[in-house]
Motif scaffolding. Sequence first.
Motif, PDB file in Angstrom:
ATOM      1  N   HIS A 126      10.156  -0.157  -1.687  1.00 30.39           N
ATOM      2  CA  HIS A 126       9.584  -1.000  -3.005  1.00 30.39           C
ATOM      3  C   HIS A 126       8.772  -2.568  -2.863  1.00 30.39           C
ATOM      4  O   HIS A 126       7.448  -2.309  -3.201  1.00 30.39           O
ATOM      5  CB  HIS A 126      10.386  -1.353  -4.259  1.00 30.39           C
ATOM      6  CG  HIS A 126      10.105  -1.311  -4.996  1.00 30.39           C
ATOM      7  ND1 HIS A 126       9.247  -0.813  -5.981  1.00 30.39           N
ATOM      8  CD2 HIS A 126       9.792  -2.896  -6.119  1.00 30.39           C
ATOM      9  CE1 HIS A 126       9.184  -1.196  -6.966  1.00 30.39           C
ATOM     10  NE2 HIS A 126       9.179  -2.795  -7.109  1.00 30.39           N
TER      11      HIS A 126
ATOM     12  N   ASN B 205       5.173  -1.663  -0.202  1.00 31.92           N
ATOM     13  CA  ASN B 205       3.277  -1.134  -1.123  1.00 31.92           C
ATOM     14  C   ASN B 205       3.064  -2.427  -0.935  1.00 31.92           C
ATOM     15  O   ASN B 205       1.904  -2.538  -1.023  1.00 31.92           O
ATOM     16  CB  ASN B 205       3.633  -0.327  -2.229  1.00 31.92           C
ATOM     17  CG  ASN B 205       4.662   0.935  -2.080  1.00 31.92           C
ATOM     18  OD1 ASN B 205       3.968   1.926  -1.192  1.00 31.92           O
ATOM     19  ND2 ASN B 205       5.213   0.907  -2.394  1.00 31.92           N
TER      20      ASN B 205
ATOM     21  N   HIS C 163       1.696   1.865  -5.207  1.00 23.46           N
ATOM     22  CA  HIS C 163       2.261   2.706  -4.664  1.00 23.46           C
ATOM     23  C   HIS C 163       1.343   3.610  -3.884  1.00 23.46           C
ATOM     24  O   HIS C 163       1.028   4.425  -3.939  1.00 23.46           O
ATOM     25  CB  HIS C 163       3.865   3.198  -5.228  1.00 23.46           C
ATOM     26  CG  HIS C 163       4.256   2.888  -5.752  1.00 23.46           C
ATOM     27  ND1 HIS C 163       5.757   2.545  -5.034  1.00 23.46           N
ATOM     28  CD2 HIS C 163       4.404   2.112  -6.858  1.00 23.46           C
ATOM     29  CE1 HIS C 163       6.338   1.524  -6.118  1.00 23.46           C
ATOM     30  NE2 HIS C 163       5.569   1.288  -7.006  1.00 23.46           N
TER      31      HIS C 163
END
Length: 92
Positions: A17, A20, A66
Amino acid sequence: MNVRNYSLSILFFCYMHGINKIICEYITKEWLTPWLNSKKSQRSFADHHNIEESIVRKIKSPEEYHIPVETLYKICESRNITLSEFFRLIKK
């Protein structure tokens, strides 16, 4: 799934997470900002790196984007570096 595997899965998810944000911040700071400071446009950055201008806006956005591996690959390819080399750069 045992507790250890579950914990490792959570840690991996948290790392992925956050990765990115690290990738986008690196691209913005090291490549995009100098490009823009040299009086080139966001559009020309996108064209030079074989991506859409909307992707450039997402990369530089404070919201976490993302970034797909394919997009990162295109950017790296246009800068004549491999994905491995890119990840070594952001690790520094």
